[in-house]
Design an enzyme around this catalytic site. Structure first.
Site, PDB file in Angstrom:
ATOM      1  N   ASN A 286      -4.263   8.697   4.564  1.00  0.00           N
ATOM      2  CA  ASN A 286      -3.058   8.124   5.168  1.00  0.00           C
ATOM      3  C   ASN A 286      -3.046   8.113   6.683  1.00  0.00           C
ATOM      4  OD1 ASN A 286      -2.066   7.803   2.563  1.00  0.00           O
ATOM      5  ND2 ASN A 286      -0.941   9.745   2.585  1.00  0.00           N
TER       6      ASN A 286
ATOM      7  N   ASP B  38      -9.986  -9.147   2.898  1.00  0.00           N
ATOM      8  CA  ASP B  38     -10.403 -10.433   2.319  1.00  0.00           C
ATOM      9  C   ASP B  38     -10.742 -11.339   3.487  1.00  0.00           C
ATOM     10  OD1 ASP B  38     -10.513 -13.058   1.483  1.00  0.00           O
ATOM     11  OD2 ASP B  38      -8.577 -13.033   0.450  1.00  0.00           O
TER      12      ASP B  38
ATOM     13  N   ARG C 277       0.818  -1.217   0.000  1.00  0.00           N
ATOM     14  CA  ARG C 277       0.000   0.000   0.000  1.00  0.00           C
ATOM     15  C   ARG C 277       0.853   1.269   0.000  1.00  0.00           C
ATOM     16  NH1 ARG C 277      -3.877   2.537   4.354  1.00  0.00           N
ATOM     17  NH2 ARG C 277      -5.471   3.468   3.002  1.00  0.00           N
TER      18      ARG C 277
ATOM     19  N   HIS D 179       0.326   4.452  -2.428  1.00  0.00           N
ATOM     20  CA  HIS D 179       0.086   5.811  -1.915  1.00  0.00           C
ATOM     21  C   HIS D 179       1.234   6.751  -2.259  1.00  0.00           C
ATOM     22  CE1 HIS D 179      -3.542   5.270   0.923  1.00  0.00           C
ATOM     23  NE2 HIS D 179      -3.562   4.338  -0.017  1.00  0.00           N
ATOM     24  N   ASP D 180       2.409   6.193  -2.510  1.00  0.00           N
ATOM     25  CA  ASP D 180       3.495   7.022  -3.023  1.00  0.00           C
ATOM     26  C   ASP D 180       3.203   7.427  -4.469  1.00  0.00           C
ATOM     27  OD1 ASP D 180       5.929   8.328  -3.388  1.00  0.00           O
ATOM     28  OD2 ASP D 180       6.960   6.480  -4.004  1.00  0.00           O
TER      29      ASP D 180
ATOM     30  N   HIS E  44      -6.581  -5.789  -2.416  1.00  0.00           N
ATOM     31  CA  HIS E  44      -7.347  -5.971  -1.180  1.00  0.00           C
ATOM     32  C   HIS E  44      -7.612  -7.441  -0.879  1.00  0.00           C
ATOM     33  CE1 HIS E  44      -8.918  -1.534  -1.095  1.00  0.00           C
ATOM     34  NE2 HIS E  44      -7.605  -1.627  -1.003  1.00  0.00           N
ATOM     35  N   THR E  45      -6.896  -8.310  -1.530  1.00  0.00           N
ATOM     36  CA  THR E  45      -6.898  -9.720  -1.157  1.00  0.00           C
ATOM     37  C   THR E  45      -5.968  -9.962   0.034  1.00  0.00           C
ATOM     38  OG1 THR E  45      -6.701 -11.971  -2.030  1.00  0.00           O
ATOM     39  CG2 THR E  45      -5.020 -10.413  -2.750  1.00  0.00           C
TER      40      THR E  45
ATOM     41  N   SER F 253       7.618  10.579  -1.897  1.00  0.00           N
ATOM     42  CA  SER F 253       7.090  11.756  -1.178  1.00  0.00           C
ATOM     43  C   SER F 253       6.301  11.328   0.052  1.00  0.00           C
ATOM     44  CB  SER F 253       6.221  12.613  -2.102  1.00  0.00           C
ATOM     45  OG  SER F 253       5.166  11.853  -2.659  1.00  0.00           O
TER      46      SER F 253
HETATM   47  C1  HEM Z   1      -9.639   1.114  -5.790  1.00  0.00           C
HETATM   48  C2  HEM Z   1      -9.581   2.083  -4.903  1.00  0.00           C
HETATM   49  C3  HEM Z   1      -9.023   1.870  -3.525  1.00  0.00           C
HETATM   50  C4  HEM Z   1      -9.591   2.309  -2.383  1.00  0.00           C
HETATM   51  C5  HEM Z   1     -10.875   3.114  -2.254  1.00  0.00           C
HETATM   52  C6  HEM Z   1      -8.761   1.852  -1.292  1.00  0.00           C
HETATM   53  C7  HEM Z   1      -8.996   2.107   0.038  1.00  0.00           C
HETATM   54  C8  HEM Z   1      -8.396   1.452   1.080  1.00  0.00           C
HETATM   55  C9  HEM Z   1      -8.763   1.571   2.468  1.00  0.00           C
HETATM   56  C10 HEM Z   1      -9.842   2.494   3.007  1.00  0.00           C
HETATM   57  C11 HEM Z   1      -7.990   0.719   3.177  1.00  0.00           C
HETATM   58  C12 HEM Z   1      -8.026   0.492   4.680  1.00  0.00           C
HETATM   59  C13 HEM Z   1      -7.187   1.551   5.351  1.00  0.00           C
HETATM   60  C14 HEM Z   1      -7.380   1.581   6.851  1.00  0.00           C
HETATM   61  O1  HEM Z   1      -8.476   1.367   7.325  1.00  0.00           O
HETATM   62  O2  HEM Z   1      -6.372   1.843   7.545  1.00  0.00           O
HETATM   63  C15 HEM Z   1      -7.108   0.065   2.250  1.00  0.00           C
HETATM   64  C16 HEM Z   1      -6.179  -0.865   2.590  1.00  0.00           C
HETATM   65  C17 HEM Z   1      -5.301  -1.414   1.704  1.00  0.00           C
HETATM   66  N1  HEM Z   1      -5.149  -1.060   0.382  1.00  0.00           N
HETATM   67 FE1  HEM Z   1      -6.427   0.015  -0.709  1.00  0.00          FE
HETATM   68  N2  HEM Z   1      -7.710   1.152  -1.797  1.00  0.00           N
HETATM   69  C18 HEM Z   1      -7.815   1.144  -3.155  1.00  0.00           C
HETATM   70  C19 HEM Z   1      -6.898   0.601  -4.046  1.00  0.00           C
HETATM   71  C20 HEM Z   1      -5.736  -0.007  -3.660  1.00  0.00           C
HETATM   72  C21 HEM Z   1      -4.635  -0.312  -4.539  1.00  0.00           C
HETATM   73  C22 HEM Z   1      -4.588   0.064  -6.008  1.00  0.00           C
HETATM   74  C23 HEM Z   1      -3.698  -0.938  -3.776  1.00  0.00           C
HETATM   75  C24 HEM Z   1      -2.342  -1.451  -4.163  1.00  0.00           C
HETATM   76  C25 HEM Z   1      -1.841  -1.425  -5.373  1.00  0.00           C
HETATM   77  C26 HEM Z   1      -4.229  -1.046  -2.445  1.00  0.00           C
HETATM   78  C27 HEM Z   1      -3.618  -1.700  -1.408  1.00  0.00           C
HETATM   79  C28 HEM Z   1      -4.147  -1.801  -0.134  1.00  0.00           C
HETATM   80  C29 HEM Z   1      -3.641  -2.715   0.867  1.00  0.00           C
HETATM   81  C30 HEM Z   1      -2.576  -3.761   0.647  1.00  0.00           C
HETATM   82  C31 HEM Z   1      -4.357  -2.452   2.040  1.00  0.00           C
HETATM   83  C32 HEM Z   1      -4.147  -3.106   3.415  1.00  0.00           C
HETATM   84  C33 HEM Z   1      -3.060  -2.331   4.147  1.00  0.00           C
HETATM   85  C34 HEM Z   1      -2.711  -2.832   5.519  1.00  0.00           C
HETATM   86  O3  HEM Z   1      -3.236  -3.852   5.987  1.00  0.00           O
HETATM   87  O4  HEM Z   1      -1.861  -2.171   6.165  1.00  0.00           O
HETATM   88  N3  HEM Z   1      -5.448  -0.444  -2.397  1.00  0.00           N
HETATM   89  N4  HEM Z   1      -7.369   0.548   0.974  1.00  0.00           N
END
Ligand code: HEM
Ligand SMILES: *[C@@H]1O[C@H](CO)[C@@H](O)[C@H](O)[C@H]1NC(C)=O
Ligand SMILES: *[C@@H]1O[C@H](CO)[C@@H](O)[C@H](O)[C@H]1NC(C)=O
Ligand SMILES: *[C@@H]1O[C@H](CO)[C@@H](O)[C@H](O)[C@H]1NC(C)=O
Length: 322
Positions: A99, A242, A67, A71-72, A197-198, A81
């Site tokens: 973030n 997931d 992630r 986000h970078d 998000h898997t 950044s």
């Molecule tokens: C499609 C639009 C996306 C939205 C709206 C989104 C939003 C979010 C949100 C809200 C979380 C939970 C954050 C928290 O509660 O602290 C999350 C977690 C995560 N996102 Fe996304 N995300 C998106 C796309 C992506 C993409 C493109 C990636 C990677 C290429 C990604 C990787 C991850 C990962 C791996 C987590 C888990 C992080 C952790 O457990 O520390 N996401 N995302």
């Protein structure tokens, strides 16, 4: 490494004109996989070992590192950044809404950076460390591998306001498509990247509305989530994105969407009777298609506006400029 040479042969009326051009020290905007093969040959193995250890210690760290790269890259390009702490001259990205209380893994990146600095001082950028750590994280959690393009340099600024380029979990499908198309991603690439998000976890505050008010959610799934995410309080309680295999990089995310078990509102938007349903179905039945599309899309993500040549700098510490 910042040298671009090319030659062309142009046949005109059987006379060949040879044009050679060789710009020395001029910016090459091309990244390449072997960028450090001479200047820091052990950089990649050092990063991999550190990521493997971090993921062994806590599987979720693989998700957090993946992630960080996303986000970078979505905020002023893949320039590290996101890692910069606030200074007196700018407010960085870490306290921006997508973030804050959410990004993690900074300490792992700092530790990798200090190991790599002791091997080859001033050579390997923080932005490249993020890109390699993302790939190694996916591999450590059972996903497929890809070749990481290298040669990014680090920014000297960060942008609190540009963090709004990141998608929000309350987005509908139109907004998700729009957010990614602003970074030149197709809808198909957006769906593939969402398969991230898997793995990983989300805070209650980011899915509460969904589990109390959405109708396109499996009702027993919603009930089970409410136990750990009360309607008031418990903002930071975690649930897996997931629900079936949160520490394995597989295609279960898409199967969950088919059974209305997406955790975030934005997740379920990808399978809600709209144009992306068919792709979710395809990835559910064909995991190798997901893995291939994911790898291609994430390499493309890593190409977002990199600083190359003499732009930016190679930071000594990822959290501050030199
Ligand atoms: C499609 C639009 C996306 C939205 C709206 C989104 C939003 C979010 C949100 C809200 C979380 C939970 C954050 C928290 O509660 O602290 C999350 C977690 C995560 N996102 Fe996304 N995300 C998106 C796309 C992506 C993409 C493109 C990636 C990677 C290429 C990604 C990787 C991850 C990962 C791996 C987590 C888990 C992080 C952790 O457990 O520390 N996401 N995302
Ligand atoms: C940078 O900021 C993070 C969180 O905002 C903090 O934990 C860390 O100690 C800071 N790093 C330094 C070296 O000041
Ligand atoms: C998506 O959300 C935007 C902003 O709230 C809204 O204008 C638009 O009508 C929504 N689109 C759909 C298809 O629901
Ligand atoms: C998207 O593509 C356009 C046209 O090639 C380019 O001008 C723009 O900089 C690209 N945007 C990003 C974020 O890379």
């Amino acid at each position: 490494m910042a040298t671009t040479c090319f030659s062309m042969t142009i046949p005109i009326f059987k006379i060949r004109f040879f044009l050679f051009s060789c710009f020395i020290g001029i910016v090459s905007s091309q990244l390449s996989p072997d960028f450090y093969s001479k200047t820091c040959p052990n950089a990649l193995s050092t990063i991999k070992t550190a990521v493997d250890n971090a993921v062994k210690n806590e599987a979720r760290m693989g998700a957090s590192l993946l992630r960080l790269h996303f986000h970078d890259c979505f905020v002023q390009g893949c320039d590290a950044s996101v890692l910069l702490n606030d200074t007196s001259s700018f407010t960085g990205e870490q306290t921006a809404r997508p973030n804050i209380n959410s990004l993690r893994g900074f300490d792992v990146i700092d530790s990798i950076k200090s190991q790599v600095e002791s091997l080859c001082p001033g050579v390997v950028s923080c932005a490249d460390i993020l890109a390699v750590a993302a790939r190694d994280s996916v591999v450590a959690l059972g996903g497929s591998s890809w070749t990481v393009q290298l040669g990014r340099r680090d920014s000297t600024t960060a942008s609190f306001s540009s963090a709004s380029d990141l998608p929000t979990p309350l987005s509908n499908l139109t907004q998700l498509i729009d957010t990614f198309s602003k970074k030149n991603f197709t809808t198909e690439e957006m769906v593939a990247l969402s398969g991230s998000h898997t793995i990983g976890q989300a805070n209650c505050v980011r899915f509460r509305t969904r589990i109390y008010t959405n109708t396109n959610i499996d009702s027993s799934f919603a009930t089970s989530l409410r136990a750990n995410c009360p309607s008031i309080g418990g903002d930071n309680s975690l649930s897996p994105l997931d629900t079936t295999s949160p520490t394995t990089f597989d295609n279960a995310y898409f199967k969950n969407l088919q059974s209305r078990k997406g955790l975030l509102h934005s997740d379920q938007e990808l399978f809600n009777g709209g144009s992306t349903d068919s792709q979710v179905n395809a990835y559910s039945t064909d995991p190798s298609r997901f893995k291939t599309d994911f790898a291609n899309a994430i390499v493309k993500m890593g190409n977002l506006s990199p600083l190359t040549g003499s732009s930016g700098q190679i930071r000594t510490n990822c959290w501050k400029t030199n």
